[in-house]
Design an enzyme around this catalytic site. Structure first.
Site, mmCIF file in Angstrom:
data_model
loop_
_atom_site.group_PDB
_atom_site.id
_atom_site.type_symbol
_atom_site.label_atom_id
_atom_site.label_comp_id
_atom_site.label_asym_id
_atom_site.label_seq_id
_atom_site.Cartn_x
_atom_site.Cartn_y
_atom_site.Cartn_z
ATOM 1 N N GLY A 28 0.874 -1.172 0.000
ATOM 2 C CA GLY A 28 0.000 0.000 0.000
ATOM 3 C C GLY A 28 0.909 1.220 0.000
ATOM 4 O O GLY A 28 1.710 1.395 0.934
ATOM 5 N N GLY A 32 -0.246 4.417 -0.428
ATOM 6 C CA GLY A 32 -1.136 5.576 -0.351
ATOM 7 C C GLY A 32 -0.593 6.601 0.635
ATOM 8 O O GLY A 32 0.628 6.798 0.745
ATOM 9 N N ILE A 57 -0.597 6.687 4.057
ATOM 10 C CA ILE A 57 0.254 6.162 5.146
ATOM 11 C C ILE A 57 1.507 5.510 4.555
ATOM 12 O O ILE A 57 2.621 5.724 5.049
ATOM 13 C CB ILE A 57 -0.493 5.154 6.038
ATOM 14 C CG1 ILE A 57 -1.778 5.769 6.595
ATOM 15 C CG2 ILE A 57 0.395 4.685 7.192
ATOM 16 C CD1 ILE A 57 -2.599 4.833 7.453
ATOM 17 N N ASP A 111 2.247 -1.409 -4.561
ATOM 18 C CA ASP A 111 0.839 -1.006 -4.658
ATOM 19 C C ASP A 111 0.264 -1.591 -5.948
ATOM 20 O O ASP A 111 0.985 -1.749 -6.933
ATOM 21 C CB ASP A 111 0.708 0.530 -4.680
ATOM 22 C CG ASP A 111 -0.662 1.008 -4.213
ATOM 23 O OD1 ASP A 111 -0.739 1.642 -3.137
ATOM 24 O OD2 ASP A 111 -1.662 0.742 -4.918
ATOM 25 N N ARG A 168 -11.503 5.584 5.507
ATOM 26 C CA ARG A 168 -12.872 6.072 5.743
ATOM 27 C C ARG A 168 -13.173 7.352 4.981
ATOM 28 O O ARG A 168 -12.286 8.147 4.716
ATOM 29 C CB ARG A 168 -13.038 6.394 7.234
ATOM 30 C CG ARG A 168 -13.196 5.196 8.073
ATOM 31 C CD ARG A 168 -13.668 5.602 9.429
ATOM 32 N NE ARG A 168 -12.600 5.999 10.330
ATOM 33 C CZ ARG A 168 -12.824 6.496 11.529
ATOM 34 N NH1 ARG A 168 -14.047 6.698 11.952
ATOM 35 N NH2 ARG A 168 -11.809 6.806 12.316
ATOM 36 N N ASN A 219 -12.076 -4.325 2.555
ATOM 37 C CA ASN A 219 -10.695 -4.526 3.005
ATOM 38 C C ASN A 219 -10.370 -5.993 3.308
ATOM 39 O O ASN A 219 -9.218 -6.407 3.233
ATOM 40 C CB ASN A 219 -10.393 -3.608 4.198
ATOM 41 C CG ASN A 219 -10.170 -2.176 3.736
ATOM 42 O OD1 ASN A 219 -10.073 -1.911 2.547
ATOM 43 N ND2 ASN A 219 -10.099 -1.244 4.685
ATOM 44 N N ASN A 276 -7.751 -0.936 8.283
ATOM 45 C CA ASN A 276 -8.948 -1.013 9.144
ATOM 46 C C ASN A 276 -10.042 -1.897 8.550
ATOM 47 O O ASN A 276 -10.047 -2.101 7.333
ATOM 48 C CB ASN A 276 -9.533 0.396 9.307
ATOM 49 C CG ASN A 276 -8.938 1.126 10.495
ATOM 50 O OD1 ASN A 276 -8.705 0.537 11.538
ATOM 51 N ND2 ASN A 276 -8.715 2.428 10.340
ATOM 52 N N ARG A 280 -2.595 10.020 20.781
ATOM 53 C CA ARG A 280 -3.651 11.043 20.723
ATOM 54 C C ARG A 280 -4.089 11.433 22.139
ATOM 55 O O ARG A 280 -4.214 12.617 22.456
ATOM 56 C CB ARG A 280 -4.863 10.494 19.946
ATOM 57 C CG ARG A 280 -4.640 10.469 18.454
ATOM 58 C CD ARG A 280 -5.821 9.892 17.703
ATOM 59 N NE ARG A 280 -5.601 10.030 16.265
ATOM 60 C CZ ARG A 280 -6.109 9.210 15.347
ATOM 61 N NH1 ARG A 280 -6.872 8.192 15.698
ATOM 62 N NH2 ARG A 280 -5.870 9.411 14.067
ATOM 63 N N HIS A 296 -9.612 -1.256 18.294
ATOM 64 C CA HIS A 296 -9.409 0.068 17.698
ATOM 65 C C HIS A 296 -10.727 0.525 17.071
ATOM 66 O O HIS A 296 -10.921 0.466 15.870
ATOM 67 C CB HIS A 296 -8.306 -0.012 16.633
ATOM 68 C CG HIS A 296 -8.031 1.277 15.940
ATOM 69 N ND1 HIS A 296 -7.623 2.404 16.601
ATOM 70 C CD2 HIS A 296 -8.108 1.629 14.638
ATOM 71 C CE1 HIS A 296 -7.456 3.383 15.722
ATOM 72 N NE2 HIS A 296 -7.752 2.940 14.525
HETATM 73 P P1 A3D Z 1 -4.915 5.327 0.900
HETATM 74 O O1 A3D Z 1 -4.186 6.611 0.787
HETATM 75 O O2 A3D Z 1 -6.183 5.162 0.136
HETATM 76 O O3 A3D Z 1 -3.907 4.155 0.477
HETATM 77 C C1 A3D Z 1 -4.287 2.832 0.343
HETATM 78 C C2 A3D Z 1 -3.510 2.247 -0.819
HETATM 79 O O4 A3D Z 1 -3.825 0.844 -0.891
HETATM 80 C C3 A3D Z 1 -3.873 2.858 -2.175
HETATM 81 O O5 A3D Z 1 -2.723 3.429 -2.777
HETATM 82 C C4 A3D Z 1 -4.392 1.670 -2.990
HETATM 83 O O6 A3D Z 1 -4.031 1.703 -4.363
HETATM 84 C C5 A3D Z 1 -3.731 0.501 -2.269
HETATM 85 N N1 A3D Z 1 -4.381 -0.786 -2.496
HETATM 86 C C6 A3D Z 1 -5.692 -1.056 -2.650
HETATM 87 N N2 A3D Z 1 -5.867 -2.361 -2.876
HETATM 88 C C7 A3D Z 1 -4.644 -2.937 -2.846
HETATM 89 C C8 A3D Z 1 -4.168 -4.260 -2.999
HETATM 90 N N3 A3D Z 1 -5.016 -5.259 -3.240
HETATM 91 N N4 A3D Z 1 -2.848 -4.484 -2.895
HETATM 92 C C9 A3D Z 1 -1.990 -3.457 -2.668
HETATM 93 N N5 A3D Z 1 -2.363 -2.179 -2.511
HETATM 94 C C10 A3D Z 1 -3.688 -1.937 -2.602
HETATM 95 O O7 A3D Z 1 -5.232 4.979 2.425
HETATM 96 P P2 A3D Z 1 -4.363 5.332 3.739
HETATM 97 O O8 A3D Z 1 -2.927 5.062 3.460
HETATM 98 O O9 A3D Z 1 -4.764 6.657 4.241
HETATM 99 O O10 A3D Z 1 -4.953 4.262 4.760
HETATM 100 C C11 A3D Z 1 -4.719 2.890 4.576
HETATM 101 C C12 A3D Z 1 -5.517 2.039 5.563
HETATM 102 O O11 A3D Z 1 -5.093 2.326 6.894
HETATM 103 C C13 A3D Z 1 -7.036 2.274 5.557
HETATM 104 O O12 A3D Z 1 -7.708 1.041 5.689
HETATM 105 C C14 A3D Z 1 -7.268 3.126 6.800
HETATM 106 O O13 A3D Z 1 -8.576 2.994 7.327
HETATM 107 C C15 A3D Z 1 -6.244 2.533 7.725
HETATM 108 N N6 A3D Z 1 -5.875 3.363 8.886
HETATM 109 C C16 A3D Z 1 -5.675 2.723 10.056
HETATM 110 C C17 A3D Z 1 -5.312 3.418 11.186
HETATM 111 C C18 A3D Z 1 -5.096 2.691 12.472
HETATM 112 O O14 A3D Z 1 -4.783 3.311 13.466
HETATM 113 C C19 A3D Z 1 -5.279 1.264 12.538
HETATM 114 C C20 A3D Z 1 -5.166 4.817 11.121
HETATM 115 C C21 A3D Z 1 -5.372 5.453 9.910
HETATM 116 C C22 A3D Z 1 -5.726 4.710 8.788
#
Ligand code: A3D
Length: 319
Positions: free
Chosen positions: A9, A11, A13, A33, A82, A95, A120, A151, A175
């Protein structure tokens, strides 16, 4: 020998993780990714900052799982974040499918890695990831407690006007909206939070507001951003776990781990304090909880159990 961290991933994070790892020179980075261009573009962008930062690590972007081979650590953020008004639980169906694919990729290409999941809804997704991949429980953990605790400590620090590094506290349980900031375990500059309450340095109502704001800390940011969720603090928290493993720091950190009777919970992932060192999750620390804390913790566990039941309905292989 140089270490290797693969980020599944790339994205918000994933990109921030790569940048932090590069600045700390923690390990070489593979950004994976399904959107290949995003992984390649971010890897190249961060690599091009090395002329300024002096960082000597290598970064590559890819959509080929073969490139994650022999990773020391894998951090997963693949999935959907989200949107305003959504709960983390609303992300379950989509997910879960993504994590199944990621688990296959890890099992087939780098099964000896220490795997940190951030996707998540955290506790259920990390549990599914362990089941799908078949990796040992001590090598598959979820990141959430460090972020939630950070936080909580930040909000307390602002309220009390005391530096955040003087505040010791932790948030346990699932969480989600039922997470449990541990008030009885909280110390401010060596003094218990209960004493602060007794001395009138903070009142009960204000404390309740801080607890509530911590529980909704993610949603507050989602509402501001409109597109996507928090990523700087989640990435910093993931890096702390990876570093403790890679450097065998044996830090005590609140993480989502597989419980087998600890805290009265069996066969479920949930957030508790653990020691993370070279063997992964080396020890689960059992704190003595007050009756109130126990009650809240078990309410939170019930929420994770219910969501895992929903996951089993979506995919019967999880039974
Ligand atoms: P985002 O910027 O959308 O990045 C997610 C990435 O995953 C994108 O670049 C997608 O292309 C890629 N992706 C989708 N499907 C696949 C796949 N099958 N294989 C590989 N890559 C794929 O999201 P984000 O980086 O902001 O957040 C990522 C996740 O972390 C989400 O589920 C959030 O809800 C979660 N999150 C968790 C916390 C915790 O504290 C646990 C906090 C914040 C976000």
């Amino acid at each position: 020998m140089k270490k290797k961290i693969s980020l599944i991933g790339a994205g918000q994070i994933g990109g921030t993780l790569a940048h932090l790892i590069a600045l700390k020179e923690l390990a070489d980075v593979v950004l994976f990714d399904v959107a290949e261009g995003i992984a390649k573009g971010k890897a190249l962008d961060i690599a091009q900052s090395s002329g300024v930062s002096g960082s000597k690590i290598n970064l590559i972007g890819t959509n080929n799982y073969k490139d994650i081979k022999n990773s020391d650590v894998i951090i997963i953020t693949a999935g959907v974040p989200r949107k305003p008004g959504m709960t983390r639980d609303d992300l379950l169906g989509i997910n879960l499918k993504i994590i199944k694919e990621v688990a296959e990729g890890i099992k087939n290409n780098s099964p000896n890695s220490f795997v940190i999941c951030i996707t998540n809804p955290l506790d259920v997704i990390v549990m599914a990831l362990q089941k799908y991949s078949g990796l040992p429980h001590n090598m598959v953990v979820g990141m959430a407690g460090i972020l939630d605790s950070s936080r909580f400590k930040y909000f307390l620090s602002k309220q009390l006007d005391i530096p955040v590094n003087k505040i010791n506290s932790l948030v346990l349980g699932g969480h989600g909206d039922t997470m449990v900031p541990m008030l009885e375990q909280t110390e401010i500059d060596g003094v218990s939070l209960s004493k602060f309450l007794k001395d009138g340095k903070i009142d009960k109502k204000k404390l309740e507001e801080i607890v509530d704001r911590t529980r909704k800390g993610g949603a507050e940011i989602v509402k501001f951003l409109q597109k996507g969720s928090a990523f700087y603090a989640p990435a910093a928290s993931g890096v702390e776990m990876a570093e403790s493993y890679l450097k065998d720091q044996k830090k005590q950190l609140p993480c989502a781990v597989y419980l087998q009777g600890e805290y009265g919970v069996k066969n479920l992932y949930a957030g508790v304090p653990v020691i993370i060192g070279a063997s992964g999750v080396e020890k689960i620390i059992e704190l003595k909880l007050s009756d109130e804390e126990k009650k809240s913790f078990h309410q939170s566990i019930k929420a994770v159990e219910d969501l895992f039941s929903a996951a089993k309905k979506i995919d019967t292989n999880l039974n």
